[in-house]
Scaffold this motif. Structure first.
Motif, short mmCIF file in Angstrom:
data_model
loop_
_atom_site.label_atom_id
_atom_site.label_comp_id
_atom_site.label_asym_id
_atom_site.label_seq_id
_atom_site.Cartn_x
_atom_site.Cartn_y
_atom_site.Cartn_z
N UNK A 371 25.36 2.91 35.06
CA UNK A 371 24.65 4.53 34.03
C UNK A 371 23.40 4.64 34.45
N UNK A 372 22.84 3.85 34.20
CA UNK A 372 21.24 3.98 34.71
C UNK A 372 21.25 5.01 36.19
N UNK A 373 21.73 4.16 37.07
CA UNK A 373 21.24 4.57 38.21
C UNK A 373 22.39 6.60 38.50
N UNK A 374 23.67 6.44 37.86
CA UNK A 374 24.01 7.56 37.02
C UNK A 374 23.53 8.56 36.97
N UNK A 375 23.05 8.64 36.06
CA UNK A 375 21.85 9.52 34.80
C UNK A 375 20.61 10.21 36.08
N UNK A 376 20.07 9.04 36.71
CA UNK A 376 19.67 9.47 37.30
C UNK A 376 19.68 9.64 38.70
#
Length: 712
Positions: A371-376
């Motif tokens: 999820x953090x990488x998707x948001x980035x």
């Protein structure tokens, strides 16, 4: 002593470098290269200071202000040379301090807070605020490169410096500038102008300063595994750092073009990965901002690693979108670009979580980064095109650190596992949309990995030296055995003499070989003594040579005693042998029953093993084993309960033994090339790809997408 501004002065006793202080040559090169750049920056500063102060004087609203700025111009012209000299002296003294033994005090470290100090003036507070802002901007912009430089200095010097002790760090550079400026008789407004000029003409180029210093150290083998921090002039793609004026738009356009190329490939999987809903008569796309809010909400409910198998990001997103649709009264769908990003991130993580190079225990932790990488990626498409993106670097650093990890029973208490878990949890708890958190987490994690790597390299060197010594000893044993066999095989000799040569004199020769070598006088003397002993017990006493034996015995016996003494041989066994030897020399018939014919070759230690295990030279698994590279990681599944991950440390000549170590640098396995080939043949051995995980995933996914598009 006067304390100008917001600094803690260096101890006067350490201002002059010790004549015994010595720095590595490469660090002197770093110093001289940096001094050259800083000198140029200072020259530009003073060249432009005159114009700046003239403009300020021209805009002055009073004669007093006009006079202040003109006096400052005059003061700068008179004291410029002295200013530059003092600055460079401070720089060289700070480097000299690094070469001194003992840690001493910190070199002139700017104080973090000035408000609490009694007697602080408003001018000092104003300068303190300006300094804080300057230091913060440099750390935010070039903190990664500075951290790598400090780590390399630590590795080179064997010390534990931090950024404040780095002579090229912004803290000390500002201190050098303030110290050099103490001779200027200017007021606070002029000092603040000078600080701004220092930032503009000197600190603005710290990316080049740190980049060149890192390159010099890397070129000499100092922590080459640290990925180079990007130059803002070349890359400008670190999400947490602003691009130079005029370049941001071009960089964004390039990133968009790169992602557009990926989108063409992603067309083959649209509707198959990202969440989809039953479209109503008028479906309404959900804005990226709303999608990010949904992801941030979902991020707070990512389960613990042990429950990771129950997580299905697609299903959870679908549930959230359904609730969002019900709440808004309209069917909400993901926009095309956002769907492509979701698909690509999902495919990348699918590859990473199936990658054999990632230990099973860490796959659940890495999965929580989805999820953090998707948001980035939704916010910044440069994640897919820029290898130096901090989020991408953090993921790669985590994957690299676990490559050589071997499972243990209580792995959740393992120090590396806890360190990575802390990074992951911090992202889940704190990351909303500010990408600077990835740089903040990357620097300490990378530094801890560097320190761990430094320790393992020291142990690796010890292991390599020990193995080299063992191999030298084995080779010497083989040569001693060959020497004995050439002299003994096929001969009929007294048993006592054969046993003495094989058990005692072989050790004397081995010690001489290791200590002096086989071209030495000592080695030749040892062989001559052995030959004379064999000659002495082979003589018939009624021959001419036999009648002269007694004349030569004293010299032979002395040589034998000296050799045994040098090898610290057991004196009781020595005495017993000489008694028996005396009997053989004086009464040869008494030893006739003890004569034997030496038929079996003597082996001093383990014999050589056929390295290829009988495999043909063109066997594909043998060729694969021969192509193993030093430093490469493998995973072996043999009789052990769990697979063993280890790194090829060395191929030891002359037997070609392959020595493997674990991530701590300790030897865990030794194999012949034939044994490795057989392990490959039985699928018990596989190579581990140690390339950057994100890059490998991206290459694999784009290749898979191209195949899908060709199949349509």
């Amino acid at each position: 002593m006067h304390n100008d501004g917001k600094v803690v002065p260096i101890n006067r006793a350490q201002a002059t470098p010790s004549p015994l202080a010595r720095l590595p040559v490469v660090l002197l090169q770093v110093r001289d290269k940096a001094a050259q750049q800083l000198q140029q920056g200072l020259q530009e500063l003073f060249d432009n200071a005159d114009d700046t102060l003239f403009e300020m004087a021209d805009k002055a609203r009073s004669n007093a202000d006009h006079h202040i700025f003109f006096e400052a111009m005059r003061d700068l012209r008179l004291k410029r040379k002295n200013f530059e000299r003092v600055f460079m002296e401070q720089l060289f003294q700070a480097f000299a301090h690094l070469g001194q033994t003992g840690s001493g005090e910190l070199n002139m470290v700017p104080v973090v807070s000035y408000d609490s100090l009694p007697g602080t003036t408003d001018d000092a507070r104003e300068k303190a605020v300006a300094l804080d802002a300057m230091l913060g901007r440099v750390r935010h912009r070039d903190g990664l490169a500075l951290g790598q430089l400090t780590a390399r200095m630590n590795a080179l010097l064997g010390k534990q410096l931090d950024e404040r002790e780095n002579p090229l760090g912004p803290a000390l550079l500002c201190e050098f500038f303030l110290r050099a400026g103490r001779s200027l008789g200017v007021e606070i407004r002029v000092k603040l102008i000078m600080l701004k000029l220092f930032e503009k003409y000197v600190l603005s180029d710290t990316d080049l300063l740190y980049g060149e210093a890192n390159q010099l150290l890397m070129a000499t083998g100092v922590l080459p595994e640290l990925k180079s921090a990007p130059s803002r002039r070349r890359a400008g793609c670190v999400a947490s750092e602003p691009a130079p004026p005029g370049t941001g738009q071009a960089l964004d356009e390039n990133s968009q073009q790169d992602f557009a190329a990926l989108q063409q490939l992603l067309a083959a999987v649209r509707g198959s990965v990202a969440p989809t809903l039953e479209a109503s008569a008028e479906p309404q796309p959900i804005a990226t901002r709303d999608l990010l809010r949904l992801l941030s909400h979902l991020q707070q409910y990512v389960p613990q690693p042990q429950a990771e198998d129950d997580v299905d990001l697609r299903n959870q997103l679908e549930q959230l979108l359904t609730r969002f649709s019900v709440k808004s009264g309209k069917s909400r769908v993901v926009e095309g670009v956002d769907e492509d990003v979701i698909n690509l991130i999902a495919l990348l993580f699918e590859f990473m979580l199936n990658d054999p190079a990632v230990p099973e225990a860490f796959k659940a932790l890495i999965a929580r980064l989805q999820i953090p990488l998707l948001k980035v990626a939704l916010l910044d498409k440069r994640l897919f095109s820029c290898a130096s993106h901090p989020a991408r670097q953090l993921l790669n650093e985590i994957a690299t650190s676990v490559l050589g990890w071997n499972p243990c029973e209580d792995y959740q208490r393992d120090s590396l596992y806890l360190r990575i878990e802390q990074v992951v949890q911090c992202l889940l708890n704190e990351y909303v949309e500010d990408p600077a958190i990835f740089s903040r987490l990357l620097m300490p994690f990378s530094a801890s990995c560097v320190e761990e790597q430094r320790r393992s390299e020291l142990i690796e060197q010890h292991t390599r030296d020990a193995e080299d010594g063992r191999m030298r000893a084995d080779a010497a044993r083989q040569r001693v055995a060959d020497v004995l066999n050439r002299r003994l095989l096929g001969k009929v000799l007294p048993l006592a003499v054969v046993q003495f040569l094989q058990q005692a004199w072989s050790q004397v020769l081995l010690l001489v070989s290791l200590k002096h070598g086989e071209q030495s006088v000592q080695w030749q003397a040892g062989l001559r003594t052995m030959d004379e002993l064999i000659w002495s017990v082979s003589l018939q006493h009624d021959t001419e040579a036999g009648r002269h034996l007694l004349e030569q015995l004293p010299g032979l016996l002395k040589a034998l005693r000296d050799g045994l003494t040098s090898a610290s041989f057991d004196p009781f066994s020595t005495r017993d042998f000489f008694v028996r030897l005396q009997t053989l020399h004086l009464q040869p018939a008494a030893g006739a029953e003890a004569l034997i014919e030496v038929r079996e070759p003597f082996a001093l230690g383990p014999g050589a093993v056929d390295a290829t295990e009988g495999l043909p030279a063109d066997d594909p698994d043998l060729l694969k084993a021969l192509q193993l590279r030093i430093g490469g990681w493998i995973e072996l599944q043999d009789e052990r309960p769990a697979p063993l991950r280890c790194k090829l440390l060395a191929i030891m000549a002359p037997v070609g033994s392959y020595v493997f170590v674990n991530r701590s640098g300790l030897k865990v396995m030794e194999k012949s090339v034939g044994q490795l080939a057989l392990a490959f043949k039985h699928d018990a051995l596989r190579l581990l790809d140690d390339g950057p995980l994100f890059e490998r995933a991206l290459t694999a996914v784009t290749g898979k997408l191209r195949q899908l598009n060709r199949g349509k």
